[in-house]
Design a protein around this motif. Structure first.
Motif, PDB file in Angstrom:
ATOM      1  N   ALA A  40       0.809  -1.220   0.000  1.00  0.00           N
ATOM      2  CA  ALA A  40       0.000   0.000   0.000  1.00  0.00           C
ATOM      3  C   ALA A  40       0.839   1.265   0.000  1.00  0.00           C
ATOM      4  O   ALA A  40       0.303   2.358  -0.236  1.00  0.00           O
ATOM      5  N   VAL A  46       0.269  -0.190  -6.056  1.00  0.00           N
ATOM      6  CA  VAL A  46      -1.126   0.260  -5.952  1.00  0.00           C
ATOM      7  C   VAL A  46      -1.733   0.367  -7.345  1.00  0.00           C
ATOM      8  O   VAL A  46      -2.883  -0.035  -7.577  1.00  0.00           O
ATOM      9  N   LEU A  61      -8.585   3.144  -2.259  1.00  0.00           N
ATOM     10  CA  LEU A  61      -8.428   1.819  -1.688  1.00  0.00           C
ATOM     11  C   LEU A  61      -8.143   1.943  -0.194  1.00  0.00           C
ATOM     12  O   LEU A  61      -7.583   2.947   0.257  1.00  0.00           O
ATOM     13  N   LEU A  63      -6.374   0.461   3.466  1.00  0.00           N
ATOM     14  CA  LEU A  63      -5.046   0.014   3.882  1.00  0.00           C
ATOM     15  C   LEU A  63      -5.226  -1.025   4.976  1.00  0.00           C
ATOM     16  O   LEU A  63      -5.890  -0.766   5.992  1.00  0.00           O
ATOM     17  N   LEU A 107      -3.242   5.765  -3.402  1.00  0.00           N
ATOM     18  CA  LEU A 107      -4.097   4.860  -2.635  1.00  0.00           C
ATOM     19  C   LEU A 107      -5.401   5.536  -2.246  1.00  0.00           C
ATOM     20  O   LEU A 107      -6.467   4.911  -2.257  1.00  0.00           O
ATOM     21  N   THR A 136      -2.858  -3.281   0.521  1.00  0.00           N
ATOM     22  CA  THR A 136      -4.159  -2.796   0.048  1.00  0.00           C
ATOM     23  C   THR A 136      -5.257  -3.754   0.491  1.00  0.00           C
ATOM     24  O   THR A 136      -5.094  -4.972   0.492  1.00  0.00           O
TER      25      THR A 136
END
Length: 202
Positions: A40, A46, A61, A63, A107, A136
């Motif tokens: 991540a 990513v 996204l 974490l 991210l 992720t």
């Protein structure tokens, strides 16, 4: 190692952790559905997640980390947000808090906040520890398709691009997504939504 209806070996978990450190993708089980993991903190990794999912880059996204203390290395929650995290994590809840600069904008789709996920699933947590960095936490389905409770339900293109940890069937209900800073903090209702709302009201 058990986490679903199928055992996952320690060697498999270590191999998945190594794949993350080398910039690769991993399909892994959680307490909700199968997830798609990458480093991540690595913008290129990513990007590979977005590519594999066919996901729009303006959709952030989450974490994934093994515990709340690890989350604090990458985020700056308020005292109330940290209390909430410790009340509900590990569990099927995603908590949105302020990110530290080390978390890339790729991210979070440019946001200064990031969703934190700590699944209540032995295999997922062991995998996060083996990766030794945040991973992720997004469902392993192609965008527009349903989330997968079994590896066989994941698009072949995603499976073939990743190391796969198959622990059998997962519970299936999506996580509840919460941003405690908002007036209406529940962004998406899922597992434990009623308990989340009750805690936030108190």
């Amino acid at each position: 190692m058990t986490g679903g209806s199928r055992d996952v070996s320690d060697d498999d978990v270590e191999r998945a952790g190594e794949a993350i450190r080398e910039g690769g993708l991993v399909v892994y089980p959680t307490d909700t559905v199968y997830g798609l993991g990458a480093d991540a903190l690595d913008t290129d990794a990513v990007e590979r997640v977005f590519e594999a999912k066919g996901r729009a880059r303006n959709r952030p996204l989450s974490l994934g980390v093994p515990d709340v203390d690890a989350a604090l290395e990458y985020t700056r929650p308020t005292d109330r947000e940290e209390r909430f995290m410790r009340a509900f994590l590990p569990g099927p809840v995603t908590v949105v808090v302020e990110r530290r600069e080390v978390v890339p904008e790729a991210l979070t789709a440019g946001s200064d906040r990031v969703g934190i996920r700590i699944p209540d699933h032995d295999v997922a947590l062991a995998f996060y520890r083996a990766a030794d960095r945040p991973v992720t936490a997004t469902s392993a389905n192609r965008s527009g398709e349903g989330s997968a409770r079994r590896v066989t339900e994941i698009d072949r293109s995603v499976r073939e691009a990743a190391v796969v940890l198959d622990a059998g069937e997962t519970p299936g209900t999506e996580s509840t997504v919460v941003d405690p800073s908002l007036d209406d903090p529940v962004i998406r209702e899922g597992s434990e939504a009623d308990a989340v709302r009750a805690w936030l009201r108190d």
